[in-house]
Design an enzyme around this catalytic site. Structure first.
Site, PDB file in Angstrom:
ATOM      1  N   ASP A 138       9.357  -9.153  27.305  1.00  0.00           N
ATOM      2  CA  ASP A 138       9.749 -10.563  27.359  1.00  0.00           C
ATOM      3  C   ASP A 138       9.335 -11.167  28.693  1.00  0.00           C
ATOM      4  O   ASP A 138       9.127 -10.442  29.674  1.00  0.00           O
ATOM      5  CB  ASP A 138      11.277 -10.704  27.214  1.00  0.00           C
TER       6      ASP A 138
HETATM    7  N1  URA Z   1      13.531  -5.292  24.451  1.00  0.00           N
HETATM    8  C1  URA Z   1      13.817  -6.553  24.807  1.00  0.00           C
HETATM    9  O1  URA Z   1      14.788  -7.117  24.398  1.00  0.00           O
HETATM   10  N2  URA Z   1      12.972  -7.153  25.668  1.00  0.00           N
HETATM   11  C2  URA Z   1      11.885  -6.573  26.177  1.00  0.00           C
HETATM   12  O2  URA Z   1      11.171  -7.184  26.966  1.00  0.00           O
HETATM   13  C3  URA Z   1      11.602  -5.253  25.789  1.00  0.00           C
HETATM   14  C4  URA Z   1      12.445  -4.629  24.921  1.00  0.00           C
END
Ligand code: URA
Length: 235
Positions: A106
């Protein structure tokens, strides 16, 4: 490797744009097997022909594999019209190489991100069938409990599917917990904790398979993976 146009070979190694390397070739800066070549469209086989640029041998790597310490605030994508991406952080010649992230983090997630131009390898890294566990460190708004560990191990039900069993480790201290998952659905770790009534405040990826984030990499920095490190991922 099959025969390729010389300008394509040189540009694929991030040495310059197709246009730039074409100009270098016309100016006589490139030699193949000891002969100056002046036509960018001339073909060569990088595995069997000796290609030199300004007297230096050009070593041709078919694929490139990098690790990045991803900072917060950038997208795990190749290009985006509005937001800076991890590819925008690469040094200039590498930006043109067509690299993409092996799985997404993310925008606000930090830590170990792998980048390559080898699509089959990406598939192996991210496919749950490969059993490559990704280790995250999550800062939560509440402490993890033994019942959360059990629920993660059973598989957390989310909207429309049940997550594969995940390994949640009880925190060493406070509200920080480590979790290992082997699939990468959208916002998966955040949604798994949300299903247990907890909010992820910060998320950092520390390890992919057996490969740890190099602690000497500052946020935004990259380095190439060694062959051994590439193997470690699948151990
Ligand atoms: N899970 C998430 O919620 N975000 C990420 O960036 C990676 C795994």
């Amino acid at each position: 490797m099959a025969q390729e146009r010389l300008d394509k070979i040189l540009a694929s190694q991030g040495l310059g744009s197709r246009k730039e390397v074409g100009q270098w070739i016309r100016r006589g800066l490139v030699q193949v097997n000891g002969e100056i070549v002046r036509r960018p469209e001339q073909k060569a086989d990088p595995e069997t022909d000796a290609v030199y640029l300004e007297g230096k041998p050009v070593t041709v790597q078919k694929y490139l594999y990098l690790m990045m310490n991803k900072p917060a605030g950038v997208l795990s994508a190749a290009r985006d019209p509005r937001t800076p991406t991890v590819v925008d952080l690469l040094p200039e010649p590498l930006r043109r190489r067509g690299l993409f992230p092996a799985g997404r983090l993310d925008k606000d997630t930090t830590g170990l991100l792998l980048l390559t131009d080898d699509g089959d390898w990406v598939h192996r890294v991210i496919s749950p069938k490969s059993h490559v566990y990704k280790l995250y460190e999550a800062v939560l708004d509440a402490p993890v409990e033994e019942t959360d560990v059990e629920a993660f191990a059973r598989g957390i039900p989310l909207k429309g599917f049940t997550c594969l069993p995940a390994r949640l480790h009880l925190p060493q201290e406070g509200n920080t917990a480590r979790v290992e998952v082997c699939e990468g659905k959208f916002h998966q770790v955040k949604r798994m904790f949300a299903a247990r009534g907890k909010t992820v405040l910060q998320l950092r990826r520390l390890r992919v398979g057996g490969l740890w984030l190099d602690p000497s990499l500052k946020p935004g920095e990259i380095r190439e993976l060694t062959e051994k490190e590439r193997e470690l991922i699948f151990l």
